[in-house]
Design a protein around this motif. Structure first.
Motif, PDB file in Angstrom:
ATOM      1  N   LEU A  74       0.833  -1.202   0.000  1.00  6.96           N
ATOM      2  CA  LEU A  74       0.000   0.000   0.000  1.00  6.96           C
ATOM      3  C   LEU A  74       0.871   1.257   0.000  1.00  6.96           C
ATOM      4  O   LEU A  74       0.598   2.215  -0.754  1.00  6.96           O
ATOM      5  CB  LEU A  74      -0.916  -0.014   1.230  1.00  6.96           C
ATOM      6  N   HIS A  75       1.910   1.263   0.841  1.00 10.04           N
ATOM      7  CA  HIS A  75       2.837   2.403   0.846  1.00 10.04           C
ATOM      8  C   HIS A  75       3.454   2.602  -0.541  1.00 10.04           C
ATOM      9  O   HIS A  75       3.564   3.735  -1.035  1.00 10.04           O
ATOM     10  CB  HIS A  75       3.950   2.174   1.871  1.00 10.04           C
ATOM     11  N   ALA A  76       3.892   1.475  -1.134  1.00  7.20           N
ATOM     12  CA  ALA A  76       4.529   1.573  -2.445  1.00  7.20           C
ATOM     13  C   ALA A  76       3.543   2.065  -3.498  1.00  7.20           C
ATOM     14  O   ALA A  76       3.912   2.837  -4.390  1.00  7.20           O
ATOM     15  CB  ALA A  76       5.093   0.208  -2.848  1.00  7.20           C
ATOM     16  N   PRO A  96       6.633   3.172  10.943  1.00  6.52           N
ATOM     17  CA  PRO A  96       7.732   3.873  10.268  1.00  6.52           C
ATOM     18  C   PRO A  96       8.011   3.281   8.895  1.00  6.52           C
ATOM     19  O   PRO A  96       8.117   2.060   8.735  1.00  6.52           O
ATOM     20  CB  PRO A  96       8.921   3.643  11.221  1.00  6.52           C
ATOM     21  N   ALA A  97       8.122   4.156   7.892  1.00  8.49           N
ATOM     22  CA  ALA A  97       8.418   3.739   6.529  1.00  8.49           C
ATOM     23  C   ALA A  97       9.422   4.717   5.940  1.00  8.49           C
ATOM     24  O   ALA A  97       9.402   5.917   6.256  1.00  8.49           O
ATOM     25  CB  ALA A  97       7.148   3.686   5.683  1.00  8.49           C
ATOM     26  N   PHE A  98      10.301   4.194   5.111  1.00  8.40           N
ATOM     27  CA  PHE A  98      11.279   5.068   4.464  1.00  8.40           C
ATOM     28  C   PHE A  98      11.756   4.410   3.172  1.00  8.40           C
ATOM     29  O   PHE A  98      11.649   3.188   2.994  1.00  8.40           O
ATOM     30  CB  PHE A  98      12.468   5.363   5.392  1.00  8.40           C
ATOM     31  N   VAL A  99      12.258   5.259   2.264  1.00  5.12           N
ATOM     32  CA  VAL A  99      12.772   4.813   0.973  1.00  5.12           C
ATOM     33  C   VAL A  99      14.248   5.164   0.907  1.00  5.12           C
ATOM     34  O   VAL A  99      14.639   6.288   1.234  1.00  5.12           O
ATOM     35  CB  VAL A  99      12.009   5.487  -0.193  1.00  5.12           C
ATOM     36  N   VAL A 100      15.078   4.183   0.501  1.00  2.13           N
ATOM     37  CA  VAL A 100      16.511   4.424   0.348  1.00  2.13           C
ATOM     38  C   VAL A 100      16.878   4.276  -1.118  1.00  2.13           C
ATOM     39  O   VAL A 100      16.241   3.531  -1.870  1.00  2.13           O
ATOM     40  CB  VAL A 100      17.337   3.446   1.215  1.00  2.13           C
ATOM     41  N   ASP A 101      17.911   5.019  -1.515  1.00  2.00           N
ATOM     42  CA  ASP A 101      18.382   4.911  -2.895  1.00  2.00           C
ATOM     43  C   ASP A 101      19.431   3.817  -2.999  1.00  2.00           C
ATOM     44  O   ASP A 101      19.668   3.061  -2.053  1.00  2.00           O
ATOM     45  CB  ASP A 101      18.907   6.262  -3.386  1.00  2.00           C
ATOM     46  N   SER A 102      20.081   3.722  -4.138  1.00  2.00           N
ATOM     47  CA  SER A 102      21.057   2.651  -4.362  1.00  2.00           C
ATOM     48  C   SER A 102      22.261   2.772  -3.445  1.00  2.00           C
ATOM     49  O   SER A 102      22.957   1.788  -3.202  1.00  2.00           O
ATOM     50  CB  SER A 102      21.510   2.673  -5.830  1.00  2.00           C
ATOM     51  N   LYS A 103      22.515   3.983  -2.915  1.00  3.44           N
ATOM     52  CA  LYS A 103      23.640   4.157  -1.986  1.00  3.44           C
ATOM     53  C   LYS A 103      23.249   3.871  -0.546  1.00  3.44           C
ATOM     54  O   LYS A 103      24.080   3.928   0.346  1.00  3.44           O
ATOM     55  CB  LYS A 103      24.181   5.596  -2.106  1.00  3.44           C
ATOM     56  N   THR A 105      10.176  -4.960   6.501  1.00  5.89           N
ATOM     57  CA  THR A 105       9.722  -5.436   5.197  1.00  5.89           C
ATOM     58  C   THR A 105      10.332  -4.548   4.116  1.00  5.89           C
ATOM     59  O   THR A 105      10.304  -3.319   4.223  1.00  5.89           O
ATOM     60  CB  THR A 105       8.191  -5.392   5.108  1.00  5.89           C
ATOM     61  N   ARG A 106      10.875  -5.168   3.077  1.00  4.58           N
ATOM     62  CA  ARG A 106      11.548  -4.407   2.022  1.00  4.58           C
ATOM     63  C   ARG A 106      10.876  -4.713   0.678  1.00  4.58           C
ATOM     64  O   ARG A 106      10.614  -5.879   0.362  1.00  4.58           O
ATOM     65  CB  ARG A 106      13.030  -4.773   1.952  1.00  4.58           C
ATOM     66  N   LEU A 113      11.805   0.388  -0.740  1.00  3.33           N
ATOM     67  CA  LEU A 113      10.922   0.802   0.358  1.00  3.33           C
ATOM     68  C   LEU A 113      11.133  -0.111   1.566  1.00  3.33           C
ATOM     69  O   LEU A 113      11.160  -1.337   1.427  1.00  3.33           O
ATOM     70  CB  LEU A 113       9.457   0.732  -0.094  1.00  3.33           C
ATOM     71  N   HIS A 114      11.317   0.488   2.738  1.00  8.61           N
ATOM     72  CA  HIS A 114      11.455  -0.246   4.003  1.00  8.61           C
ATOM     73  C   HIS A 114      10.278   0.123   4.903  1.00  8.61           C
ATOM     74  O   HIS A 114       9.958   1.310   5.067  1.00  8.61           O
ATOM     75  CB  HIS A 114      12.761   0.121   4.715  1.00  8.61           C
ATOM     76  N   LEU A 115       9.675  -0.899   5.505  1.00  6.40           N
ATOM     77  CA  LEU A 115       8.552  -0.691   6.427  1.00  6.40           C
ATOM     78  C   LEU A 115       8.840  -1.439   7.726  1.00  6.40           C
ATOM     79  O   LEU A 115       9.211  -2.618   7.695  1.00  6.40           O
ATOM     80  CB  LEU A 115       7.243  -1.203   5.811  1.00  6.40           C
TER      81      LEU A 115
END
Length: 589
Positions: free
Chosen positions: A39-41, A185-192, A257-258, A268-270
């Motif tokens: 859902l977040h994604a 808590p949810a967050f998005v990380v880039d390739s780095k 959860t990724r 996306l990390h949850l």
């Protein structure tokens, strides 16, 4: 045997049921976490897909191409107005057009103080990449607004080559607010591994995994993340699966959860709490324990009842057979039966006489063993109080002879207190030898130390040893019982004073330390220390290095500490003295 088997089977069953319920609960939690992450994604992809089409359409817009080609102020002004309307309709943070020379020619925020008009963005990587390859995306802090966002850039081509770049800045305030409202808590990380979009604002531009110093310097040199430090996220990997937050905002284990590729190079990390699984497992264990206990009790009652019935039947059968044999024997040979009966009576009387004698000897031996244990313990533990009583009595007689009845009265009061304390010590030792009742209550550490120091004062004066007390806190209490705690401390102080009796600079140090929820009382001396073989078997009964010692003092002290829920340990180094550390649970006010 039945109790042991039932306990072992119950323990295995409880653990198995708990593990099964935990696995099932975790499976459900992971499924819900995957659905929530999807859902977040979906929210994020919807926003990205809607905005990615905008620069593509604007790059082919005839008005935009004409304005960049002619650089007519009126056309550029009209283009800014058009971008302003388009930005309001699409909810883009800002839409602007950068000419090929790097300067902004039109912008949707032309009316605002933070207008991009006239600003040079030729240094931005997304500008150079879009001119070179036609399209570029870059997540960065705005140089004017200082707000993070994703820059979507598309090259505008003219008949004679590139005319410039149209840029749409997408900010994720609404997406982050929607995530924050869900409560996980949810967050998005880039390739780095850098956090770009997050429901926790303080996590932005932190690293999911620690970065090297060189990588940090490279990121700072790029200048697109402002003053970010790129510190690691406050997450710690837990044994098994999951993570825990070190900032204590949400304590306990979290399921991470990724979802990869929610956008190119983005993951996306949850974080979802795993506590419901632990609670379900605990509840299942308690229920299983209760059911198994009731079932075991019922089976035990049935088994005992059946056993009693069988034994009663067996006794009846044996009695009946015995009566039949006796009747038959008496019928056949009455004389032989009488002689045999007489002989049996004589043998039974002799056997009963021997049995009574052995029982008397066994009772006497057991009584002597118990009396020896109690006498040895009391003699060892009250040796110093008796000496103190004798010294106070002698001082009292001397003070009476000198006409100082008040001072003598104080000595007599001290004698009365010490005799009462001896009585309490003997009562506690007698209770300890019988298996003490285990009474544990809050006890002031300072009072116990004062009492033990008083009992050993004569020993320290006689051996000219100096006692140093450190770290005592008024009102500090531990779980124990004062008399038995004094008994332990007196024993440790006596041993310490004896260890330094041959030293002119003998020092005994008593230190109190608070460590989390325990209190440590250490008694250290600067004597010769303990031999390795003595230290290994220090708490073995009847092991002593003293000529007239019984070897029970440290054993009793060790058992008393264990009865308080604490422990007594020793450490020594040859020539550097010995340290005995008593660890007790702190009493909660």
């Amino acid at each position: 045997m039945f109790a042991l088997a039932a306990t072992l089977i119950g323990a295995v069953l409880v653990q198995a049921v708990g593990a099964l319920m935990h696995d099932r609960a975790m499976t459900g939690l992971r499924a819900r976490a995957n659905a929530s992450a999807a859902l977040h994604a979906a929210v994020l992809r919807s926003e990205l897909d809607k905005q990615r089409a905008l620069p593509l359409v604007l790059a082919d817009d005839a008005d935009l191409e004409t304005a960049l080609t002619t650089r007519d102020p009126r056309r550029l002004d009209a283009l800014s107005r058009k971008l302003e309307v388009l930005g309001a309709q699409t909810r883009a943070a800002v839409i602007y057009v950068v000419a090929a020379d790097g300067f902004t020619a039109a912008a949707s925020n032309w009316r605002q103080p933070t207008s991009f008009l006239g600003s040079n963005y030729g240094f931005r990587p997304y500008f150079a990449q879009a001119l070179r390859s036609g399209y570029a995306e870059q997540f960065a802090l705005g140089t004017v607004s200082h707000k993070p966002g994703l820059y979507l850039a598309r090259r505008v081509d003219g008949p004679d080559g590139p005319l410039g770049v149209v840029v749409v800045k997408l900010e994720f305030d609404a997406v982050e607010a929607a995530w924050r409202a869900i409560g996980e808590p949810a967050f998005v990380v880039d390739s780095k591994g850098l956090v770009l979009i997050t429901s926790e604002p303080q996590w932005r531009f932190l690293a999911r995994t620690p970065l090297s110093a060189a990588a940090r310097e490279t990121l700072r040199a790029q200048g697109q993340y402002g003053q970010a430090t790129f510190d690691p996220l406050p997450l710690r990997e837990r044994r098994g699966d999951g993570v825990s937050r070190t900032d204590e905002a949400q304590p306990g284990r979290q399921i991470e959860t990724r979802l990869a590729d929610v956008a190119p190079g983005w993951t996306l990390h949850l974080l979802s709490p795993a506590a419901p699984a632990d609670q379900a497992a605990d509840a299942a264990r308690w229920i299983t324990t209760l059911v198994w206990t009731l079932l075991s009790a019922a089976l035990l009652w049935l088994w005992v009842r059946r056993r009693r019935i069988q034994l009663a039947a067996l006794r009846d059968r044996e009695t009946r057979l015995e009566l039949e044999r006796r009747v038959e024997a008496r019928t056949k040979e009455l004389t032989e039966a009488n002689r045999a009966l007489s002989h049996e009576v004589d043998e039974r009387q002799r056997a009963e006489t021997r049995l009574r004698s052995l029982q008397a000897d066994l009772v006497q031996a057991n009584k002597l063993a118990s009396l020896g244990q109690i006498a040895a313990g009391v003699a060892h533990e009250i040796n110093q109080p008796v000496a103190a009583i004798r010294a106070n009595a002698d001082n009292g007689l001397l003070l009476i002879a000198r006409g100082k009845p008040e001072a003598a009265g104080e000595n007599l009061s001290a004698i009365a207190a010490m005799t009462e304390r001896i009585g309490r010590i003997t009562d506690e030792l007698r209770a300890f030898s019988r298996k003490a009742d285990g009474r544990v209550e809050p006890t002031l550490v300072s009072e116990a130390i004062d009492g033990s120091v008083l009992l050993t004062a004569s020993r320290s004066r006689r051996q000219q040893a100096r006692l140093v007390r450190n770290g005592e806190t008024p009102g500090l209490a531990v779980l124990g019982e004062r008399v038995r705690l004094e008994q332990v401390l007196v024993n440790l102080l006596q041993n310490a004073f004896e260890a330094v009796e041959d030293r002119a600079d003998g020092v005994v140090t008593l230190t109190v330390s608070e460590i989390d929820d325990v209190v440590q009382i250490s008694v250290a001396d600067n004597g010769p220390g303990l031999a390795p073989e003595v230290e290994r078997a220090l708490f073995t009964p009847f092991l002593t290095t003293k000529p007239r010692g019984l070897g029970l003092g440290l054993v009793i002290a060790h058992d008393i500490a264990a009865g308080f829920g604490g422990e007594l340990a020793a450490a020594s180094a040859p020539g550097a003295g010995a340290t005995f550390t008593l660890t007790l649970r702190k009493a909660v006010p």
